[in-house]
Design an enzyme around this catalytic site. Structure first.
Site, mmCIF file in Angstrom:
data_model
loop_
_atom_site.group_PDB
_atom_site.id
_atom_site.type_symbol
_atom_site.label_atom_id
_atom_site.label_comp_id
_atom_site.label_asym_id
_atom_site.label_seq_id
_atom_site.Cartn_x
_atom_site.Cartn_y
_atom_site.Cartn_z
ATOM 1 N N TYR A 171 0.812 -1.218 0.000
ATOM 2 C CA TYR A 171 0.000 0.000 0.000
ATOM 3 C C TYR A 171 0.849 1.273 0.000
ATOM 4 O O TYR A 171 0.339 2.368 0.173
ATOM 5 C CB TYR A 171 -0.935 0.007 1.225
ATOM 6 N N LYS A 176 2.461 -15.648 3.684
ATOM 7 C CA LYS A 176 2.523 -16.539 2.521
ATOM 8 C C LYS A 176 4.006 -16.804 2.275
ATOM 9 O O LYS A 176 4.524 -16.630 1.163
ATOM 10 C CB LYS A 176 1.828 -15.846 1.333
ATOM 11 N N ASP A 200 -3.805 -18.643 2.773
ATOM 12 C CA ASP A 200 -4.842 -19.401 2.053
ATOM 13 C C ASP A 200 -5.496 -20.420 2.982
ATOM 14 O O ASP A 200 -6.731 -20.554 3.032
ATOM 15 C CB ASP A 200 -4.273 -20.064 0.792
ATOM 16 N N ASP A 227 -6.184 -6.718 5.220
ATOM 17 C CA ASP A 227 -7.314 -6.082 4.531
ATOM 18 C C ASP A 227 -8.309 -7.151 4.091
ATOM 19 O O ASP A 227 -9.526 -7.038 4.296
ATOM 20 C CB ASP A 227 -6.754 -5.326 3.312
ATOM 21 N N ASP A 233 -12.283 -8.471 5.971
ATOM 22 C CA ASP A 233 -13.605 -8.456 5.311
ATOM 23 C C ASP A 233 -14.250 -9.828 5.439
ATOM 24 O O ASP A 233 -15.449 -9.949 5.674
ATOM 25 C CB ASP A 233 -13.479 -8.077 3.825
#
Ligand code: ATP
Length: 374
Positions: free
Chosen positions: A153, A210, A243, A267, A271
């Protein structure tokens, strides 16, 4: 009580504030449903009787379209200097295609004020709100600590040969030792200081990454996590690839306690986690730098599709205000707000997205009255 939007700084002393040291809160409703849900949160703060002064700012799309200003000169320094906390709605407006104002205000606040810890408590208030079968409120009670100032970001990168078949786009993932270490430390300290809803201690921090594919950044996170975890032997250190974590979260969210992760994974998984709580309209967050002026915002965005219709759920904003008050030390007021929202959900005194039939204003009003009159 109504607060008229004012330009720049214009303190409004809430009528309920008696004598004593008042905390100062900057209110920035922003765009879209932010302008509808934040007034409800302000109403509820007043009803809870916290000794605060508020000042409202009109930063957002209307202001940008009127005079081209996203953040007034000295804006962030002023917020840090003059306020104890900031309550923000949402930014984003279809008329501003570049979304430049949202970037400059929201990312500006996070980056320039160095609000490095994005804290998102994930709690289920009522079993009826969770899309998973057989899951009770006690089963969904964890927190995501998202790194807020680095990662992908930071706008580092660029494009080359844009619009041609040879186009190259590079988006850098920035991970500094300092940034990784401070967010991991924050997560362990959060775990030490917070209990679950039922009062039992938190005792596990799970790092999500990851690192099997992103080996350089992942390696740094892994090393720092081991080091900092070693300083907290009473807390169990756990790890999952992002994942696998997503799959686990929708199969069975019970094992989660405190999750720490980078900006982008945070982020995304928050959600997903908001889905367990009843949707974006129920989720609260804080952008925190311990010891500095911190900013609190509901997880949802400006939702232009539902803006201006009095249907947006104000509870995410109200729970965000509660989180802010707890951060400022108003424990009693926070408890009253959280109890009133819980009761509203149980009695279905809510907006339609969570099963009720009330409008934004009416749901906010119900909670405020519940707090004032019991
Ligand atoms: P932005 O670009 O500002 O993030 P967006 O519309 O892309 O806006 P959100 O604002 O997060 O993203 O909302 C996505 C959808 O989620 C909305 O269109 C709406 O259906 C639902 N939603 C979000 N917030 C609420 C809310 N407070 N109450 C009810 N529904 C909501």
């Amino acid at each position: 009580m109504k607060i008229a939007p004012k330009r720049f700084l214009s303190p409004i002393v809430l009528p309920f504030s008696p004598v004593g040291q008042k905390k100062r809160i900057a209110i920035i409703p922003g765009d879209g449903i932010g302008k509808e849900v934040i007034p409800e949160a302000v109403k509820v703060i007043a009803a809870a009787g916290a000794e605060v002064e508020t000042a409202q700012f009109d930063w957002g799309a209307d202001r940008y379209l009127a005079d081209g200003i996203t953040v007034p000169p000295d804006g962030f320094a002023m917020l840090e200097r003059d306020f104890d906390a900031i309550l923000v709605g949402a930014f984003g407006d279809p008329r501003v295609k570049t979304n430049i104002h949202a970037k400059e205000i929201l990312l500006g606040m996070r980056f320039k004020m160095d609000l490095y810890a994005n804290v998102r408590p994930v709690r289920l208030l009522d079993a009826a709100l969770c899309p998973l079968k057989g899951i009770e409120p006690k089963d969904v009670d964890f927190a995501v600590i998202r790194e807020n100032t680095e990662g992908v970001y930071t706008d580092a990168g660029g494009v080359f040969k844009q619009g041609t078949p040879d186009e190259i786009a590079v988006q850098e993932d920035i991970n500094t030792r300092k940034g990784v270490e401070r967010i991991i430390r924050f997560a362990f300290e959060y775990c030490e200081r917070h209990t679950k809803i039922d009062g039992s201690p938190r005792n596990r921090v799970l790092m999500c990454d990851k690192s099997n594919a992103m080996t350089y950044a992942g390696g740094l996170w892994q090393r720092v996590f081991r080091e900092v975890g070693g300083e907290h032997p009473q807390i169990k250190s756990e790890h999952m690839y992002v994942d696998a974590l997503c799959m686990q979260m929708v199969r069975d969210p019970r094992p989660f306690d405190v999750i720490v992760t980078n900006n982008m994974f945070g982020d995304i998984i928050t959600d997903l986690a908001a889905g367990l709580q009843g949707g974006l309209g129920m989720a609260a967050s804080g952008n925190i730098h311990p010891g500095k002026t911190s900013m609190f915002e509901p997880v949802h965005g400006s939702a232009p599709l539902i803006a201006g219709k009095n249907i947006a759920n104000p509870f995410g904003a109200i729970l965000t205000a509660a989180m802010m008050l707890r951060h400022l030390g108003f424990d009693g007021q926070t408890d009253r707000i959280e109890a009133a929202v819980l009761e509203a959900v149980r009695q279905k005194k809510t907006t339609q997205d969570v099963g009720g039939a009330l409008g934004t204003r009416e749901a906010g009003e119900w909670v405020a009255k519940k707090i004032s009159h019991g």
